[in-house]
Design an enzyme around this catalytic site. Structure first.
Site, PDB file in Angstrom:
ATOM      1  N   LYS A 255     -12.175 -16.921  17.747  1.00 50.76           N
ATOM      2  CA  LYS A 255     -11.116 -18.116  17.884  1.00 50.76           C
ATOM      3  C   LYS A 255     -10.184 -17.034  18.772  1.00 50.76           C
ATOM      4  O   LYS A 255      -9.654 -16.165  17.870  1.00 50.76           O
ATOM      5  CB  LYS A 255     -10.504 -18.477  16.453  1.00 50.76           C
TER       6      LYS A 255
ATOM      7  N   GLU B  23      -8.051  -5.346  10.987  1.00 45.60           N
ATOM      8  CA  GLU B  23      -7.241  -4.488  12.241  1.00 45.60           C
ATOM      9  C   GLU B  23      -5.460  -4.765  11.356  1.00 45.60           C
ATOM     10  O   GLU B  23      -5.431  -5.949  12.174  1.00 45.60           O
ATOM     11  CB  GLU B  23      -7.324  -4.403  13.460  1.00 45.60           C
TER      12      GLU B  23
ATOM     13  N   CYS C 243       0.441  -3.268  17.685  1.00 47.73           N
ATOM     14  CA  CYS C 243       0.635  -2.746  16.107  1.00 47.73           C
ATOM     15  C   CYS C 243       0.254  -1.477  16.349  1.00 47.73           C
ATOM     16  O   CYS C 243       1.079  -1.235  14.916  1.00 47.73           O
ATOM     17  CB  CYS C 243      -0.676  -3.661  15.147  1.00 47.73           C
TER      18      CYS C 243
ATOM     19  N   GLU D  19       7.503  -4.158  10.458  1.00 48.97           N
ATOM     20  CA  GLU D  19       7.136  -4.082  11.702  1.00 48.97           C
ATOM     21  C   GLU D  19       8.119  -5.107  12.593  1.00 48.97           C
ATOM     22  O   GLU D  19       7.192  -6.219  12.627  1.00 48.97           O
ATOM     23  CB  GLU D  19       5.576  -4.565  11.183  1.00 48.97           C
TER      24      GLU D  19
END
Length: 782
Positions: free
Chosen positions: A181, A255, A289, A386
């Site tokens: 996906k 992750e 990230c 983040e």
């Protein structure tokens, strides 16, 4: 004099979209479905619609999983060479159509053409080349493993095609089939890749691509026909996936997010560090990230470095991603723009200085200027959250110890950068940083041959390298495990003699910090022998006892720093002292379990201690030679503090088989021994006290496996939980509760384990659970 426009043509990409009438179905079983309910994917730079893409349904996911399941045996049967040839063909096709992919990625994602053309596409092809090699070598290098089966893969929008390569290449190489996906915002390059699969001869059902929003991802995660989930994305969604898959038996790799430190020491080449900083935080608009979003500069050079950073920010060009002279493109969506703006304004409201270079942004599309924030506290939202945008938060430090403390002051542990001209200083700091990847005097280096992944709430599992291949393989020994716990056969047990060492009653205490301790709750529980006779009372451990044990384990951090040779010596010494008392331990096992094979269990326990002592100084890392001027050192590091719930069968051997490897690799342990037969572990106290094991390295808390496992899984200072007592419900609960802090788990589910079998109770599989890999990139000569 200024740069002139250098626009990349979109003619071929637009023609490809037109050729599909800008409407796309799903790619399932090597065929395209008609477009059903659709949604728009747009160009972030101007908001113009690129195409309509199908919103997959649960039925579509069902069809994709069924196709993958049908195809998987044939894909395995094709053999390593057969898979390698097809993956090589995919690599060549990706290279031949690299410019089309790069332009399409830029149109759909908003990142600059320089990045898609010069960074993403070469690395995408590299992943398929590299993993074609692993397919070719699988029978030799992974002889004791098999493919997991059907893999569900879900990726984010920041590196759409590169994430596809990271996920699909190792999965196919290992013999798995895939239901993939792409992100809702950026599905186009995945759909173009599907066409390459047809041209390369990928068999029907091996690669299936289903598009849509989070509902599609949820359907993939929850589908019982999927054997593994590989997810890259936010920590919040990672938690939900961990909860959803708890108890399902699905293999899982995550992750997740990061808040990576970029550390600059006063002896660093400051100009080089500034360029590294540009690559670290303003690459892909900061939507990375592992972006170096926390700048930590030594106080003596802080002002000078910040001045250089601002000067460099003034030269960054923000504009059309298709212009080859631009550095920063568009954010993926207005929602992302609004989130970044909100976090920056919260910093301004807290009194931080927010600095941006002068510049005008387009009124259409999603844009944000590169931003520098100074004066933030370590607890400020911008210093902890983040941001996932072109926003840098800077602060100073005085000493290397303070730099490490600041670097680790985050729930994340994905990556870090260290800048210093002293290699001695850099290599002293690197092992202290809790991150899965550390770059020395460079930033954002990646390669298919080098593992990538995080510590703590940045997830677990690795992508790339040999460690990344293991994520898509299952040990053959797992298939040989019994369906239920194996209990020793009971024989006749006579009453203890009057001079038995067990004849005099004694209090069976807990073992915490190298000392026997009474349970905090002051409760005890009776333990009966195989013949029903009372043997002893044991302490009923509680949440407070676990807390005390965890505190003791953290105080024993020196065990992790001890040399592997010294850890091996201690384990050998434990084996020696256990062997001296073999008859006593055999009698205790027989008394508890009725086993007529107790002496064999003690002998096997001694041998198992020797086995893990042997591994302690031999489980070396690796040195990779990526296509850069330097090396990447993959270090095997201890996980930290591991909570271990031990099996009821073989109460001594099961305990030793789990605790010894954890200790061998430098972890500290809080162990819950067999609930039914705990006395064999309690009898080890005197052995441990005479074997030079530091206090706190191993702590033993007796009591209810369910209650204590629940506490271990919920404890914020436990780094991993292992449970192997055959309780399916208990193992599922451990996995579910671990999601809050995303600690690693290793559970046995409802299956047992033959603890006498070295393949089921030993080997690299256990070593991998007891360690985590840190990849350290070290350039030289540049």
């Amino acid at each position: 004099m200024d740069y002139g426009p250098a626009l990349e043509t979109t003619k071929e990409a637009q023609a490809w979209l037109d050729g599909h009438e800008r409407r796309f179905g799903l790619f399932i079983d090597n065929a395209w479905s008609d477009a059903g309910e659709t949604f728009a994917t747009t160009n972030p730079a101007d908001g113009v619609e690129l195409a309509q893409v199908t919103q997959a349904t649960n039925d579509d996911v069902e069809r994709a999983v069924a196709a993958a399941r049908r195809a998987q045996p044939g894909w395995v049967a094709l053999g390593g060479h057969g898979r390698a040839k097809i993956m090589y063909a995919l690599s060549r096709l990706l290279q031949k159509h690299a410019r089309l992919f790069a332009v399409l990625e830029t149109l759909d994602n908003g990142k600059t053409i320089r990045e898609t053309r010069d960074a993403d596409l070469p690395l995408v092809a590299r992943h398929f080349y590299h993993h074609a090699g692993w397919a070719q070598l699988q029978a030799e290098e992974f002889a004791d493993y098999r493919a997991v089966g059907v893999v569900g893969q879900i990726v984010p929008w920041n590196f759409p095609l590169l994430m596809l390569a990271w996920k699909i290449a190792p999965a196919l190489a290992a013999g798995n089939t895939v239901v993939f996906k792409p992100a809702e915002y950026t599905p186009l390059t995945a759909l173009l890749f599907a066409e390459l699969c047809q041209r390369a001869g990928v068999p029907a059902g091996v690669v299936n691509i289903v598009t849509g929003d989070g509902r599609v991802g949820e359907a993939i995660v929850d589908h019982p026909g999927i054997d593994k989930i590989a997810f890259t994305g936010s920590t919040e969604v990672g938690r939900l996936i961990r909860k959803s898959t708890a108890g399902s038996g699905k293999k899982l790799s995550l992750e997740l997010g990061g808040k990576s430190p970029f550390i600059v020491f006063d002896d660093a080449d400051l100009d080089a560090a500034v360029e590294g900083l540009v690559d670290s935080i303003w690459f892909n608009q900061g939507q990375v990230c592992c972006a170096g979003s926390r700048l930590l500069v030594q106080e003596s050079v802080y002002d000078r470095f910040i001045k250089k950073v601002k000067a460099r920010m003034e030269t960054l060009r923000v504009g059309s991603p298709l212009d080859k002279s631009n550095d920063i493109g568009a954010l993926v969506d207005p929602v992302q723009q609004q989130r970044i703006h909100g976090l920056v304004e919260s910093a301004r409201a807290e009194g931080c200085e927010v600095w941006q270079p002068a510049g005008e942004l387009s009124t259409s599309g999603s844009w944000y200027l590169p931003t520098l924030i100074t004066g933030a506290s370590t607890s400020a939202a911008v210093a902890q959250a983040e941001i996932f945008g072109p926003v840098l938060v800077a602060m100073s430090f005085r000493t290397p110890a303070e730099a490490v403390q600041l670097a680790n002051n985050t729930v994340y542990g994905l990556a870090a950068c260290v800048w210093s001209e002293s290699i001695s200083l850099a290599l002293d700091v690197v092992p202290q940083i809790k991150a899965g990847v550390v770059w020395i005097n460079t930033a954002n280096q990646f390669d298919a041959g080098c593992g990538f992944g995080g510590y703590k709430e940045s997830g677990y599992g690795r992508e790339g390298g040999k460690e990344g291949m293991y994520e898509y393989l299952t040990p053959l020994s797992e298939d040989a495990r019994p369906a239920a716990p194996v209990f020793a056969a009971k024989g006749a047990v006579k009453a203890a003699d009057a001079d038995s060492p067990f004849a005099i009653d004694r209090t069976a205490k807990l073992y915490i910090g190298g000392k026997q301790a009474r349970p905090d709750g002051a409760y005890s529980r009776a333990i009966n022998g195989a013949n029903g006779a009372f043997l002893a009372d044991i302490g009923e451990g509680s949440r407070k006892d676990i807390r005390n044990a965890v505190e003791a384990a953290h105080k024993a951090a020196g065990w992790a720093k001890a040399t592997a040779h010294n850890r091996a010596q201690v384990l050998y010494y434990i084996a020696e002292n256990l062997a001296i008392r073999a008859d006593e331990f055999a009698a205790r096992i027989a008394q508890q379990t009725g086993s007529n094979d107790a002496a064999r269990e003690v002998a096997a326990s001694v041998e198992r201690l020797f086995y893990w002592a042997a591994w302690a100084d031999k489980y070396d890392g690796q040195v990779h030679q990526p296509p850069m001027h330097g090396i990447t050192v993959a270090l095997n590091e201890p996980v930290g503090v591991i909570g271990i719930v031990c099996p009821n069968e073989n109460p001594l051997l099961g305990f030793i088989s789990l605790v010894a490897p954890a200790l061998a690799l430098g972890n500290r342990v809080v162990a819950v021994p067999s609930e039914q037969h705990p006395l064999s572990a309690i009898d080890l106290y005197q052995v441990l006290d005479t074997s030079d094991l530091p206090g706190g390295a191993l702590n033993i808390v007796t009591g209810s496996s369910d209650e204590l496992a629940r506490t271990l899984a919920s404890h914020g200072e436990i780094d991993a939980v292992w449970r192997h007592d055959g309780s399916a419900e208990g193992c599922a609960e451990v996995e579910r509760l671990s999601s809050e802090t995303l600690k690693r788990t290793w559970t046995g589910g409802a299956k047992g384990r033959d603890w006498f079998d070295p393949k089921q109770a030993g080997g690299r599989v256990v070593l991998q659970h007891a360690s985590q890999v840190k990849n350290v990139w070290i350039p030289y000569g540049v």
